[in-house]
Scaffold this active site. Structure first.
Site, PDB file in Angstrom:
ATOM      1  N   GLU A 146       4.872  -5.482  28.453  1.00  0.00           N
ATOM      2  CA  GLU A 146       3.561  -6.161  28.421  1.00  0.00           C
ATOM      3  C   GLU A 146       3.406  -7.331  29.388  1.00  0.00           C
ATOM      4  O   GLU A 146       2.956  -8.406  29.010  1.00  0.00           O
ATOM      5  CB  GLU A 146       3.249  -6.619  26.988  1.00  0.00           C
ATOM      6  CG  GLU A 146       3.308  -5.481  25.968  1.00  0.00           C
ATOM      7  CD  GLU A 146       2.988  -5.909  24.542  1.00  0.00           C
ATOM      8  OE1 GLU A 146       2.926  -7.116  24.260  1.00  0.00           O
ATOM      9  OE2 GLU A 146       2.809  -5.008  23.693  1.00  0.00           O
ATOM     10  N   GLU A 270       5.195   4.461  21.963  1.00  0.00           N
ATOM     11  CA  GLU A 270       4.832   3.845  20.666  1.00  0.00           C
ATOM     12  C   GLU A 270       3.572   4.493  20.111  1.00  0.00           C
ATOM     13  O   GLU A 270       2.588   3.826  19.815  1.00  0.00           O
ATOM     14  CB  GLU A 270       4.597   2.336  20.843  1.00  0.00           C
ATOM     15  CG  GLU A 270       5.760   1.604  21.476  1.00  0.00           C
ATOM     16  CD  GLU A 270       5.541   0.101  21.601  1.00  0.00           C
ATOM     17  OE1 GLU A 270       4.648  -0.441  20.938  1.00  0.00           O
ATOM     18  OE2 GLU A 270       6.282  -0.524  22.374  1.00  0.00           O
TER      19      GLU A 270
HETATM   20  C1  XIL Z   1       5.860  -4.361  16.236  1.00  0.00           C
HETATM   21  C2  XIL Z   1       6.674  -3.925  15.016  1.00  0.00           C
HETATM   22  O1  XIL Z   1       6.333  -2.602  14.709  1.00  0.00           O
HETATM   23  C3  XIL Z   1       6.393  -4.841  13.852  1.00  0.00           C
HETATM   24  O2  XIL Z   1       7.253  -4.532  12.768  1.00  0.00           O
HETATM   25  C4  XIL Z   1       6.590  -6.302  14.257  1.00  0.00           C
HETATM   26  O3  XIL Z   1       6.199  -7.129  13.191  1.00  0.00           O
HETATM   27  C5  XIL Z   1       5.768  -6.621  15.486  1.00  0.00           C
HETATM   28  O4  XIL Z   1       6.100  -5.719  16.528  1.00  0.00           O
HETATM   29  N1  XIL Z   1       4.064  -3.305  20.883  1.00  0.00           N
HETATM   30  C6  XIL Z   1       5.444  -3.303  20.957  1.00  0.00           C
HETATM   31  C7  XIL Z   1       6.235  -3.248  19.713  1.00  0.00           C
HETATM   32  O5  XIL Z   1       5.997  -3.247  22.066  1.00  0.00           O
HETATM   33  O6  XIL Z   1       7.448  -3.929  19.828  1.00  0.00           O
HETATM   34  C8  XIL Z   1       5.462  -3.785  18.528  1.00  0.00           C
HETATM   35  O7  XIL Z   1       6.239  -3.580  17.355  1.00  0.00           O
HETATM   36  C9  XIL Z   1       4.118  -3.097  18.440  1.00  0.00           C
HETATM   37  C10 XIL Z   1       3.301  -3.375  19.679  1.00  0.00           C
END
Ligand code: XIL
Length: 364
Positions: A146, A270
């Site tokens: 990001e 994701e």
């Molecule tokens: C999220 C997790 O799923 C949660 O449990 C935590 O509280 C916050 O982070 N983008 C990403 C991930 O790159 O690392 C994030 O994961 C979701 C958004």
């Protein structure tokens, strides 16, 4: 495609279904983000349908090095060894991010902002120790997560909300990005190194990511792939308030083609398909429940998943992995923030039964 399964209709248990990972073996690996309990709570689904994992939080900076110089690999190691025992691949997530990174990283002994040299040293020590530790176990790293914001500029320490600010950039400028890739590659030359980001469907954002990667590659920086987070919504046309951009398959395809034109591989890292519109605030009485997430929405979600996987299969030569951000609807980060704002973004329901979306992804 088989007809979508209506809500509440009896469905065979997930274990008797064909395996998602097997069905997609000719195309790409199929992964899931896991928490430390997942191999117990979702063991059967994991074993049957997935051949790759990402640790959801356990390899983030704050988890691995909560205090300077004190590494805690325990939780991540346990998940890596469960994955290995089942022949699953492991993605590492994430070496450098503006979130889930402890404050000590960015301040000196007097509590003042760390100098560029101090931060660079900490970047080096974190990456070296972490990549060394997981060498041979983690085949791909999200090295930088990001770094570009939605309007296509570098994420800096000037973002409006504190939670969106990057102190990496504030102190080191964009130099932290190339440095992170070079350090990771020096420690594990076999590991595939990814740049990972969300909302690649926004044209300004994907163009900016493209320009950044192109210039990194021109400088000889070892970047091997791009991760598309793909936190999507059932609705392809969000309200204009949401950046005025649409999460269409066309926009996602343009992102894939752009990155592939640089010779990079692409992974979906994701994936989830929320029942809510992104960036829109819902009143509590509008929250979906197991009852109100009915047949119509399930079918819309199935259609969206079906279209997405058709697109991913079309580009399977460039796409080397597709990872869901969770396993089943009883364990999704989207329901984590507000326990009443339940979301239903994955292929399996809270009882671990396959949803219409599962049938859509399997039915080709
Ligand atoms: C999220 C997790 O799923 C949660 O449990 C935590 O509280 C916050 O982070 N983008 C990403 C991930 O790159 O690392 C994030 O994961 C979701 C958004």
């Amino acid at each position: 495609m088989p007809p979508p399964v209506a809500a509440g209709m009896e469905q065979p248990p997930a274990l008797e279904m064909a395996s998602l990972a097997e069905k997609y073996r000719p195309y790409f690996a199929v992964g899931a983000a896991v928490d430390p309990q997942a191999f117990d709570t979702h063991g059967k689904l994991l074993k049957t349908h997935f051949n790759s994992i990402t640790t959801e939080n356990a390899m983030k900076f704050e988890s691995l090095q909560p205090t300077e110089g004190q590494f805690d690999f325990g939780r991540a190691d346990a998940m890596v060894s469960s994955a290995k025992a089942q022949n699953m691949k492991v993605r590492g997530h994430a070496l450098v991010w503006h979130r889930q990174t402890p404050d000590w990283v960015f301040v000196d002994a007097e509590g003042k902002p760390a100098s560029k040299q101090l931060l660079r040293g900490r970047l080096e020590s974190h990456i070296s120790q972490v990549v060394e530790h997981f060498k041979g176990s983690v085949y791909a790293w999200d090295v930088v997560n990001e770094a570009i914001v939605n309007d296509g500029t570098y994420r800096s320490d000037q973002e409006k909300e504190d939670i969106d600010k990057s102190r990496w950039h504030g102190i080191m400028g964009k130099s932290y990005i190339a440095a992170a890739f070079r350090l990771a590659h020096a420690i594990d030359p076999q590991a595939k190194l990814f740049y990972n980001d969300y909302y690649n469907y926004i044209p300004e954002k994907r163009q900016a990511i493209y320009r950044m990667l192109k210039s990194l590659l021109a400088d000889g920086v070892p970047v091997h792939g791009v991760g598309l987070q793909a936190h999507l919504s059932i609705h392809s046309s969000p309200e204009p308030t949401h950046h005025g951009h649409f999460q269409t398959m066309g926009n996602l395809e343009s992102a894939i083609e752009l990155y592939v034109s640089l010779g990079l591989e692409v992974q979906v890292t994701e994936l989830d398909v929320s029942v809510y519109l992104p960036g829109v605030k819902y009143a509590p009485e509008q929250y979906f429940t197991t009852e109100s997430f009915g047949a119509k929405l399930r079918e819309e979600q199935a259609k969206r998943y079906g279209e997405l996987f058709a697109l991913l299969r079309k580009h399977h030569r460039a796409i080397t992995g597709v990872t869901f951000w969770g396993i089943a609807d009883d364990n999704t980060w989207l329901s984590e923030f507000d326990s009443k704002r339940t979301d239903f973004p994955l292929l399996f329901d809270k009882q671990h039964r396959p949803k219409a979306a599962f049938q859509a992804v399997m039915g080709f």
